[in-house]
Design a protein around this motif. Sequence first.
Motif, short mmCIF file in Angstrom:
data_model
loop_
_atom_site.label_atom_id
_atom_site.label_comp_id
_atom_site.label_asym_id
_atom_site.label_seq_id
_atom_site.Cartn_x
_atom_site.Cartn_y
_atom_site.Cartn_z
N PRO A 3 0.82 -1.23 0.00
CA PRO A 3 0.00 0.00 0.00
C PRO A 3 0.85 1.27 0.00
O PRO A 3 0.51 2.25 -0.66
N ARG A 4 1.95 1.25 0.74
CA ARG A 4 2.79 2.45 0.79
C ARG A 4 3.42 2.73 -0.56
O ARG A 4 3.47 3.87 -1.02
N ARG A 5 3.92 1.66 -1.22
CA ARG A 5 4.55 1.85 -2.53
C ARG A 5 3.51 2.28 -3.58
O ARG A 5 3.79 3.08 -4.46
N LEU A 35 13.00 13.82 -7.17
CA LEU A 35 12.98 12.85 -6.07
C LEU A 35 14.40 12.50 -5.62
O LEU A 35 14.67 12.38 -4.42
N SER A 36 15.30 12.32 -6.59
CA SER A 36 16.69 12.03 -6.26
C SER A 36 17.29 13.17 -5.45
O SER A 36 18.02 12.94 -4.47
N LEU A 48 13.79 1.41 -5.06
CA LEU A 48 13.67 0.82 -3.72
C LEU A 48 12.93 1.72 -2.75
O LEU A 48 12.73 1.36 -1.58
N LEU A 49 12.51 2.89 -3.23
CA LEU A 49 11.85 3.87 -2.36
C LEU A 49 10.40 3.46 -2.11
O LEU A 49 9.62 3.27 -3.05
N ASP A 50 10.02 3.32 -0.84
CA ASP A 50 8.66 2.91 -0.48
C ASP A 50 7.75 4.09 -0.15
O ASP A 50 6.56 4.07 -0.47
N GLU A 51 8.30 5.09 0.51
CA GLU A 51 7.49 6.24 0.90
C GLU A 51 8.39 7.43 1.18
O GLU A 51 9.61 7.31 1.33
N LEU A 52 7.76 8.60 1.25
CA LEU A 52 8.45 9.83 1.58
C LEU A 52 8.01 10.31 2.95
O LEU A 52 6.88 10.03 3.39
#
Length: 284
Positions: A3-5, A35-36, A48-52
């Motif tokens: 859900p987070r991704r 984003l980077s 590999l980023l799931d959430e901020l």
Amino acid sequence: MSPRRAALAAQRRAWADLLAAGGVESPEFDVNLLLSHVTGRSLGNLTLLDELTAGQVVQMDELVHRRATRIPLQHLTGRAYFRHVELEVGPGVFVPRPETELLAGWAIEACQGLEAPVVVDLCTGSGAIAKAVAHEVPSARVHAVELDEPAYGWAERNLRSTGVDLRQGDMADAFPELDGTVDVVVCNPPYIPLEAWESVASEARDHDPHLALFSGQDGLDALRVLERRAALLLRPGGVVGAEHADVQGASAPGIFVTAGRWSEVHDHRDLAGRARFLTARLAR
């Protein structure tokens, strides 16, 4: 997908849609670069980023909305990448374009086989070409000049500790003490005709220095100055390379052909097949 991704993917699509609505040509790519910048992750690690964090979402919202107004992406991140070097950029300096890397690559190749090549970068702007040459040809003695004061300030930052001899001044009379001794002259001059004002992308027209963009009614005034100055700077057999507009594939080299003191005048195309830069050799 977790859900987070899934939530992050939806947010990324929303940001890209906002950029697309603002006329940005590469919305998904720009979102990834922002984003980077915000997360400190490389582009490859964004997968590999799931959430901020909440703070990162706020920062992204602000940056995306500013980018949607066509503020250059590099002004938002403060960085531009050119061949193998990183540059600081911002308001007051021309943001180096990827196609100019081809001209820099030609200058670097032209240095091969020379023990200590002397290179002059006219209209250096951010210092991109000069820094790339100094980085990839450590034996080269690189000189660079920039007329515009704000741009010169950015070049100072980018060329610090590189060994490049940077000066503020007009390319028309730059480095007189080097006359007749230079191996390679390279230049990305202004080349847009004044009449083409409306056709220039807003990122450039509204944010790049006009001194770095426009060059007389036909866009060739700076190239005419370059031809005269390069003829004095170069040793016999030395070479010059200069970027130009894609519609100047015949007229730009024509300046050098008409002058009558150059051999091997050639035009070169970029990866998209568009006329991009000319090269010539000073007759012996």
